[in-house]
Design a protein around this motif. Structure first.
Motif, PDB file in Angstrom:
ATOM      1  N   ILE A   1      34.907  18.267  49.118  1.00  0.00           N
ATOM      2  CA  ILE A   1      35.439  19.541  48.249  1.00  0.00           C
ATOM      3  C   ILE A   1      36.969  19.515  48.649  1.00  0.00           C
ATOM      4  N   ASP A   2      37.230  19.280  49.317  1.00  0.00           N
ATOM      5  CA  ASP A   2      38.987  19.690  49.063  1.00  0.00           C
ATOM      6  C   ASP A   2      39.797  18.088  48.252  1.00  0.00           C
ATOM      7  N   SER A   3      38.914  17.252  47.399  1.00  0.00           N
ATOM      8  CA  SER A   3      39.080  15.914  46.531  1.00  0.00           C
ATOM      9  C   SER A   3      39.089  16.630  45.416  1.00  0.00           C
ATOM     10  N   PHE A   4      37.376  17.385  45.368  1.00  0.00           N
ATOM     11  CA  PHE A   4      37.409  18.159  43.845  1.00  0.00           C
ATOM     12  C   PHE A   4      38.473  19.487  43.530  1.00  0.00           C
ATOM     13  N   ILE A   5      39.022  19.607  44.995  1.00  0.00           N
ATOM     14  CA  ILE A   5      39.482  21.211  44.505  1.00  0.00           C
ATOM     15  C   ILE A   5      41.403  21.451  43.822  1.00  0.00           C
ATOM     16  N   ASN A   6      41.497  19.156  44.711  1.00  0.00           N
ATOM     17  CA  ASN A   6      42.618  18.732  43.630  1.00  0.00           C
ATOM     18  C   ASN A   6      43.248  18.251  42.733  1.00  0.00           C
ATOM     19  N   TYR A   7      41.327  18.283  42.634  1.00  0.00           N
ATOM     20  CA  TYR A   7      41.607  17.987  41.479  1.00  0.00           C
ATOM     21  C   TYR A   7      41.456  18.416  40.273  1.00  0.00           C
ATOM     22  N   LEU A   8      40.519  19.993  40.377  1.00  0.00           N
ATOM     23  CA  LEU A   8      40.833  21.189  39.406  1.00  0.00           C
ATOM     24  C   LEU A   8      42.744  21.226  39.302  1.00  0.00           C
ATOM     25  N   GLU A   9      43.298  21.320  40.384  1.00  0.00           N
ATOM     26  CA  GLU A   9      44.228  21.600  40.650  1.00  0.00           C
ATOM     27  C   GLU A   9      45.089  21.566  40.180  1.00  0.00           C
ATOM     28  N   PHE A  10      45.415  19.996  40.208  1.00  0.00           N
ATOM     29  CA  PHE A  10      46.337  19.055  39.723  1.00  0.00           C
ATOM     30  C   PHE A  10      46.616  17.634  39.041  1.00  0.00           C
ATOM     31  N   GLU A  11      44.431  17.973  38.705  1.00  0.00           N
ATOM     32  CA  GLU A  11      44.811  16.756  37.463  1.00  0.00           C
ATOM     33  C   GLU A  11      44.525  18.247  36.011  1.00  0.00           C
ATOM     34  N   LYS A  12      43.197  19.030  36.056  1.00  0.00           N
ATOM     35  CA  LYS A  12      42.701  19.323  35.590  1.00  0.00           C
ATOM     36  C   LYS A  12      43.481  21.256  35.089  1.00  0.00           C
ATOM     37  N   ARG A  13      44.537  21.084  36.261  1.00  0.00           N
ATOM     38  CA  ARG A  13      45.280  22.967  36.499  1.00  0.00           C
ATOM     39  C   ARG A  13      44.045  23.668  35.186  1.00  0.00           C
ATOM     40  N   SER A  14      43.463  24.142  36.437  1.00  0.00           N
ATOM     41  CA  SER A  14      43.050  25.242  36.336  1.00  0.00           C
ATOM     42  C   SER A  14      43.621  26.035  36.771  1.00  0.00           C
ATOM     43  N   SER A  15      43.152  27.691  36.284  1.00  0.00           N
ATOM     44  CA  SER A  15      43.606  28.892  37.415  1.00  0.00           C
ATOM     45  C   SER A  15      43.800  28.746  38.327  1.00  0.00           C
ATOM     46  N   ALA A  16      45.007  29.455  39.509  1.00  0.00           N
ATOM     47  CA  ALA A  16      44.584  29.875  41.044  1.00  0.00           C
ATOM     48  C   ALA A  16      43.267  30.272  41.398  1.00  0.00           C
ATOM     49  N   HIS A  17      43.158  30.954  40.550  1.00  0.00           N
ATOM     50  CA  HIS A  17      41.529  32.273  40.181  1.00  0.00           C
ATOM     51  C   HIS A  17      40.460  31.579  40.366  1.00  0.00           C
ATOM     52  N   THR A  18      40.473  30.369  39.478  1.00  0.00           N
ATOM     53  CA  THR A  18      39.072  29.613  39.280  1.00  0.00           C
ATOM     54  C   THR A  18      38.884  28.636  40.467  1.00  0.00           C
ATOM     55  N   VAL A  19      40.134  28.051  40.775  1.00  0.00           N
ATOM     56  CA  VAL A  19      40.037  27.101  42.083  1.00  0.00           C
ATOM     57  C   VAL A  19      39.721  27.742  42.794  1.00  0.00           C
ATOM     58  N   LEU A  20      40.142  29.033  43.659  1.00  0.00           N
ATOM     59  CA  LEU A  20      39.487  29.868  44.143  1.00  0.00           C
ATOM     60  C   LEU A  20      38.122  30.116  44.210  1.00  0.00           C
ATOM     61  N   ALA A  21      37.920  30.923  42.741  1.00  0.00           N
ATOM     62  CA  ALA A  21      36.332  30.853  42.680  1.00  0.00           C
ATOM     63  C   ALA A  21      35.751  29.915  42.956  1.00  0.00           C
ATOM     64  N   TYR A  22      35.921  28.509  42.523  1.00  0.00           N
ATOM     65  CA  TYR A  22      34.945  27.076  43.323  1.00  0.00           C
ATOM     66  C   TYR A  22      35.302  26.583  44.323  1.00  0.00           C
ATOM     67  N   LYS A  23      36.211  26.620  45.733  1.00  0.00           N
ATOM     68  CA  LYS A  23      36.282  26.654  46.402  1.00  0.00           C
ATOM     69  C   LYS A  23      34.976  27.641  47.204  1.00  0.00           C
ATOM     70  N   LYS A  24      35.148  28.727  46.675  1.00  0.00           N
ATOM     71  CA  LYS A  24      34.053  29.490  47.586  1.00  0.00           C
ATOM     72  C   LYS A  24      33.110  29.502  47.646  1.00  0.00           C
ATOM     73  N   ASP A  25      32.779  29.427  46.298  1.00  0.00           N
ATOM     74  CA  ASP A  25      31.213  28.988  45.505  1.00  0.00           C
ATOM     75  C   ASP A  25      30.632  27.549  46.709  1.00  0.00           C
ATOM     76  N   LEU A  26      31.050  26.004  46.686  1.00  0.00           N
ATOM     77  CA  LEU A  26      31.192  25.333  46.975  1.00  0.00           C
ATOM     78  C   LEU A  26      30.771  25.622  48.748  1.00  0.00           C
ATOM     79  N   GLU A  27      31.850  26.200  49.225  1.00  0.00           N
ATOM     80  CA  GLU A  27      32.154  27.227  51.362  1.00  0.00           C
ATOM     81  C   GLU A  27      30.806  27.077  51.324  1.00  0.00           C
TER      82      GLU A  27
END
Length: 294
Positions: free
Chosen positions: A2-28
């Motif tokens: 999950i952490d690797s995926f979140i890093n991918y969203l944040e640093f490669e896809k450059r998703s917004s902080a809101h999107t990253v947080l929402a994805y992290k919560k859903d997966l957890e």
């Protein structure tokens, strides 16, 4: 993973902080469910059966179809990432179906109401009053997103060429023209800004708090609601409502769909076409009123 995926969203896809947080919560949440219900230690070991059980549990909790579908979209993105990373060989979400949701047309503020909201007498001559007016005008006359307005700096506004440079989703820049009336009001706002904070440089944020600090989402929401409450009858009173209004009013006046798409910063026409439904309703009303055989 999950952490690797979140890093991918944040640093490669450059998703917004809101999107990253929402994805992290859903997966957890999903990981916690399969751990408690099936004693599965990680999502990469899940099959269609366990994931379907989580979706059913969400429905039984009373979550809306829209919320459940968003969480399902998170799962699909995550498992695509695992497939590309060769962590798994089969996607367990491929049989999961999205829930049916009622189609809702985007709300927008009527032209008469928006004129009242933006009228001079509504706002005081103080810095706070002129800043609030600028927030309402800028959201409506440019169609920018909330995050785009918050991140805007004075250097992004070009009053010589009458345009503003906006940094949108995934760090994608776009240029939006500034109307003559908006330009005049930016100059007035600039004056009270300088009077309040003594100096103004290009790196200063365009919209700031009473203390001169960068604005934040709840501040903008509060201001938008305050003024929309005076005249608008809409159920939702948010910054995004003014973006919907911007797009709908342009299309109602005959603007080209592709031009509106570019102004909004949409990646494809599908996201913009939802606003044509409001335009079509207006055309139908005109047709039924004016056509002799209607």
């Amino acid at each position: 993973m999950i952490d690797s995926f979140i890093n991918y969203l944040e640093f490669e896809k450059r998703s917004s902080a809101h999107t990253v947080l929402a994805y992290k919560k859903d997966l957890e949440q999903a990981a916690e469910f399969v751990s408690i219900s099936f004693e599965i230690s990680a999502l990469e070991f899940c099959t269609h059966t366990e994931l379907r059980a989580w979706i059913i549990d969400l429905v039984e909790q009373g979550l809306s179809a829209t919320t459940v579908n968003r969480k399902l979209a998170t799962l699909r993105s995550y498992y695509k990432f695992l497939m590309r990373s060769k962590v798994i060989s089969m996607d367990p979400t491929y049989k999961l179906k999205s829930l049916k949701t009622p189609k809702k047309l985007p709300e927008f503020v009527q032209e008469e109401s928006i004129s009242s909201v933006l009228s001079e007498e509504v706002y005081s001559d103080t810095f706070e009053g002129q800043r609030d007016k600028m927030i309402m005008e800028f959201l409506y006359l440019t169609g920018v997103r909330l995050s785009e307005l918050i991140g805007l700096k004075w250097k992004d506004i070009n009053l010589i060429e009458d345009q503003v440079k906006v940094l949108g989703k995934r760090q994608k820049e776009r240029i939006i023209p500034i109307t003559k009336s908006l330009k005049q009001n930016i100059l007035l706002y600039q004056k009270v800004f300088q009077e309040r904070f003594s100096k103004l440089d290009g790196n200063s944020y365009f919209i700031v708090s009473n203390k001169g600090e960068q604005s934040y989402p709840m501040m903008i929401y509060r201001i938008v609601r305050q003024y929309l409450d005076l005249f608008a009858q809409n159920t939702r009173r948010s910054p995004h409502l003014l973006r919907h209004t911007f797009a709908t009013h342009l299309l109602n006046k005959g603007a080209d769909l592709n031009a509106v798409k570019d102004l909004l910063g949409h990646a494809n026409l599908a996201a913009t076409q939802v606003y044509t439904h409001n335009t079509m309703e207006k055309l139908k009303a005109v047709f039924e009123q004016a056509h002799p055989k209607a």
